[in-house]
Design an enzyme around this catalytic site. Structure first.
Site, PDB file in Angstrom:
ATOM      1  N   GLU A   1       8.954   8.003 -16.581  1.00  0.00           N
ATOM      2  CA  GLU A   1       8.716   6.563 -16.569  1.00  0.00           C
ATOM      3  C   GLU A   1       9.569   5.879 -17.659  1.00  0.00           C
ATOM      4  O   GLU A   1       8.918   5.512 -19.167  1.00  0.00           O
ATOM      5  CB  GLU A   1       7.174   6.361 -17.339  1.00  0.00           C
ATOM      6  CG  GLU A   1       6.465   6.747 -15.941  1.00  0.00           C
ATOM      7  CD  GLU A   1       4.677   6.040 -15.741  1.00  0.00           C
ATOM      8  OE1 GLU A   1       4.755   5.828 -17.263  1.00  0.00           O
ATOM      9  OE2 GLU A   1       3.921   6.529 -15.049  1.00  0.00           O
TER      10      GLU A   1
ATOM     11  N   GLU B   1       3.101  11.101  -7.278  1.00  0.00           N
ATOM     12  CA  GLU B   1       1.831  10.620  -7.330  1.00  0.00           C
ATOM     13  C   GLU B   1       0.980   9.769  -6.811  1.00  0.00           C
ATOM     14  O   GLU B   1       0.759   8.778  -6.826  1.00  0.00           O
ATOM     15  CB  GLU B   1       1.713  10.134  -8.757  1.00  0.00           C
ATOM     16  CG  GLU B   1       2.578  10.969  -9.583  1.00  0.00           C
ATOM     17  CD  GLU B   1       2.811  10.148 -11.250  1.00  0.00           C
ATOM     18  OE1 GLU B   1       1.723   8.826 -11.015  1.00  0.00           O
ATOM     19  OE2 GLU B   1       3.097  10.737 -12.298  1.00  0.00           O
TER      20      GLU B   1
HETATM   21  O1  G3I Z   1     -10.206  13.831 -22.543  1.00  0.00           O
HETATM   22  C1  G3I Z   1     -10.227  12.623 -22.678  1.00  0.00           C
HETATM   23  C2  G3I Z   1     -12.237  13.293 -23.677  1.00  0.00           C
HETATM   24  O2  G3I Z   1     -12.412  13.831 -23.917  1.00  0.00           O
HETATM   25  C3  G3I Z   1     -12.850  11.867 -24.088  1.00  0.00           C
HETATM   26  O3  G3I Z   1     -14.029  11.877 -24.167  1.00  0.00           O
HETATM   27  C4  G3I Z   1     -12.670  10.857 -22.650  1.00  0.00           C
HETATM   28  C5  G3I Z   1     -13.223   9.501 -23.282  1.00  0.00           C
HETATM   29  O4  G3I Z   1     -11.924   8.596 -24.213  1.00  0.00           O
HETATM   30  O5  G3I Z   1     -11.092  10.552 -22.583  1.00  0.00           O
HETATM   31  C6  G3I Z   1     -10.087  11.875 -22.056  1.00  0.00           C
HETATM   32  O6  G3I Z   1      -8.870  11.477 -22.231  1.00  0.00           O
HETATM   33  C7  G3I Z   1      -9.201  10.479 -20.830  1.00  0.00           C
HETATM   34  C8  G3I Z   1      -8.169  11.320 -19.985  1.00  0.00           C
HETATM   35  O7  G3I Z   1      -7.150  11.003 -19.569  1.00  0.00           O
HETATM   36  C9  G3I Z   1      -8.395  12.818 -19.304  1.00  0.00           C
HETATM   37  O8  G3I Z   1      -9.250  11.831 -18.062  1.00  0.00           O
HETATM   38  C10 G3I Z   1      -8.087   9.369 -21.178  1.00  0.00           C
HETATM   39  O9  G3I Z   1      -8.519   8.843 -22.097  1.00  0.00           O
HETATM   40  C11 G3I Z   1      -7.288   8.678 -20.096  1.00  0.00           C
HETATM   41  O10 G3I Z   1      -6.838   7.572 -20.562  1.00  0.00           O
HETATM   42  C12 G3I Z   1      -6.274   9.856 -18.938  1.00  0.00           C
HETATM   43  O11 G3I Z   1      -6.071   8.919 -18.516  1.00  0.00           O
HETATM   44  C13 G3I Z   1      -4.699   9.409 -17.433  1.00  0.00           C
HETATM   45  C14 G3I Z   1      -4.009   8.755 -17.712  1.00  0.00           C
HETATM   46  O12 G3I Z   1      -2.508   8.912 -16.942  1.00  0.00           O
HETATM   47  C15 G3I Z   1      -3.508   7.984 -18.801  1.00  0.00           C
HETATM   48  O13 G3I Z   1      -2.304   7.393 -19.073  1.00  0.00           O
HETATM   49  C16 G3I Z   1      -5.106   9.538 -16.119  1.00  0.00           C
HETATM   50  O14 G3I Z   1      -6.613  10.690 -15.948  1.00  0.00           O
HETATM   51  C17 G3I Z   1      -4.487  10.082 -15.158  1.00  0.00           C
HETATM   52  O15 G3I Z   1      -4.536   9.586 -13.783  1.00  0.00           O
HETATM   53  C18 G3I Z   1      -2.725   8.798 -15.626  1.00  0.00           C
HETATM   54  O16 G3I Z   1      -1.764   9.667 -14.764  1.00  0.00           O
HETATM   55  C19 G3I Z   1      -0.232   8.604 -14.672  1.00  0.00           C
HETATM   56  C20 G3I Z   1       0.389   9.631 -14.975  1.00  0.00           C
HETATM   57  O17 G3I Z   1       0.327  10.704 -16.029  1.00  0.00           O
HETATM   58  C21 G3I Z   1       2.183   9.388 -14.680  1.00  0.00           C
HETATM   59  N1  G3I Z   1       1.536   7.837 -14.115  1.00  0.00           N
HETATM   60  C22 G3I Z   1       1.018   7.118 -13.803  1.00  0.00           C
HETATM   61  C23 G3I Z   1      -0.477   7.605 -13.360  1.00  0.00           C
HETATM   62  C24 G3I Z   1      -1.517   7.005 -13.552  1.00  0.00           C
HETATM   63  O18 G3I Z   1      -1.364   6.165 -14.749  1.00  0.00           O
END
Ligand code: G3I
Length: 387
Positions: free
Chosen positions: A173, A286
């Site tokens: 990205e 994705e």
């Molecule tokens: O691991 C922490 C946990 O310890 C904490 O308690 C919880 C609550 O704050 O957060 C957890 O981390 C989260 C992580 O996912 C694991 O679940 C993050 O807050 C959350 O922001 C993160 O979201 C991920 C997102 O990327 C981040 O930008 C999504 O799961 C994931 O599916 C998404 O994937 C991205 C690709 O990497 C790139 N392309 C877009 C796609 C969708 O955004």
């Protein structure tokens, strides 16, 4: 796969049971409807493994930090249908390398081991990104220091899984959103910390560091929205520059976070051909197709928790969308090397509440699953072949 081979295979598969399919029509194969599983309801039909249905076309993947807290039923579903896994979060810079002298490999090691133990490939995600990246990479560092930190990160992570991770999203990205006719003539790079600290060459450097760490890994540039419009044009400008600079880039990842409202089918068809014209393979990296809402998951489940369950009409619309997409992927199967769903089921998705995947929250196949199977095997679905 040569056209003749595709014809022979399709006719062999058609012996099972077939109706006219979008795929058949793209091959110029006329086939009469043959009584067979078309007439059976999904509940009565054998559930083919997606990876087997598509094994002569491209890999079929899913995203998740496996095995983690996945149930045995979920892990069985993964093994049944998929042959490549992308770590959803654990290999990203922030989770795996939270500070310069701290690495958190445990979940990455467990994922790679689980996949190899179950004869599944791994696609690494992602080495250089503006998000989920701790600011220590950029703190108190001039350009040479930041470049060295990037090199150390990539060399350590890619090197650790050398020969075990088949491919990597090297840069994720890097192109800005909201492009227009002027920016379409440029790379229109996102003003990320990487760009500010290193300049546009950070992308070429990332690819070179990854290739040095594992010369056999296939290296991707990965992004969303690059299948159409100004962002596609900017992607072409960027990819031409990278190739000219000698970046060892092998493939482009079209993320494919779509909604049933407005998938750019024709543009996607053209974009895959355009990327192929640069000598690159394409991954759909994705894939998810929400029913209705086009929102991301960043709003979290609460926003969608009270949505009504999808209606049969919604599910049919989603199934048709997936079928049309797979007809395009199959048309370009010499270029498309992998199709990865971003998640496992409507319970395991970042777009929770919008029902974007092909297995429901109870891991049962939705109409979209059958529609994808039917694109190749036995569809009566007279979808127009991709224009
Ligand atoms: O691991 C922490 C946990 O310890 C904490 O308690 C919880 C609550 O704050 O957060 C957890 O981390 C989260 C992580 O996912 C694991 O679940 C993050 O807050 C959350 O922001 C993160 O979201 C991920 C997102 O990327 C981040 O930008 C999504 O799961 C994931 O599916 C998404 O994937 C991205 C690709 O990497 C790139 N392309 C877009 C796609 C969708 O955004």
């Amino acid at each position: 796969m040569a056209l003749q081979q595709q014809r022979r295979r399709f006719l062999r598969l058609a012996g099972a049971s077939v109706g006219m399919s979008a795929y058949a029509s793209t091959l110029g194969i006329q086939c009469s409807a043959v009584a067979g599983s078309d007439s059976l309801q999904p509940a009565e039909r054998r559930r083919p493994a997606l990876k087997e249905v598509y094994k002569e076309h491209f890999l079929i993947g899913m995203a998740g930090d496996l095995p983690g807290n996945y149930s045995q039923q979920e892990l069985a579903l993964v093994k049944e249908h998929f042959n490549v896994v992308t770590p959803e979060n654990c290999m990203k810079p922030g989770p795996v390398h939270p500070s310069e002298n701290i690495w958190r490999f445990e979940r990455c090691d467990a994922l790679v081991k689980w996949c190899l133990d179950n004869n599944m490939a791994v696609h690494g995600h992602t080495l250089v990104w503006h998000a989920q990246t701790s600011d220590w990479f950029f703190r108190d560092g001039d350009k040479s220091v930041v470049v060295q930190r990037m090199k150390d990160h990539i060399t350590t992570l890619v090197g650790r899984y050398k020969g075990k991770v088949r491919s990597w999203d090297v840069v994720n990205e890097a192109i800005s959103d909201g492009g227009h006719s002027q920016t379409a003539q440029t790379e229109n790079l996102r003003n990320s910390s990487w760009l500010k600290a290193v300049g546009p060459e950070f992308i070429t450097l990332a690819f070179k560091f990854a290739h040095q760490a594992d010369p056999d890994a296939k290296l991707y540039y990965n992004d969303y929205g690059i299948e159409a419009g100004p962002k596609h044009a900017s992607a072409m400008v960027l990819l031409r520059r990278l190739i000219k600079e000698g970046a060892p880039i092998h493939a482009v990842g079209i993320q494919g976070h779509w909604s049933t409202r407005g998938i750019p089918y024709a543009a996607l068809d053209r974009a895959i051909a355009a990327f192929a014209s640069l000598g690159l393979k394409v991954g759909i990296t994705e894939l998810d197709v929400t029913i209705g809402g086009a929102s991301g998951g960043q709003f979290g489940p609460r926003r969608f928790a009270n949505l009504p369950p999808p209606s049969p009409e919604d599910l049919k619309t989603q199934a048709d969308a997936y079928a049309r997409l797979f007809a395009i992927f199959v048309k370009h199967n010499q270029v498309v090397e992998r199709v990865t769903f971003w998640g496992l089921s409507d319970r395991r998705t970042w777009r929770f509440g919008q029902h974007p995947l092909i297995f429901d929250a109870n891991n049962q196949p939705k109409p979209a699953y059958w529609a994808i199977v039917d694109v190749l095997l036995n569809s009566n679905r007279d979808l127009p072949a991709p224009r």
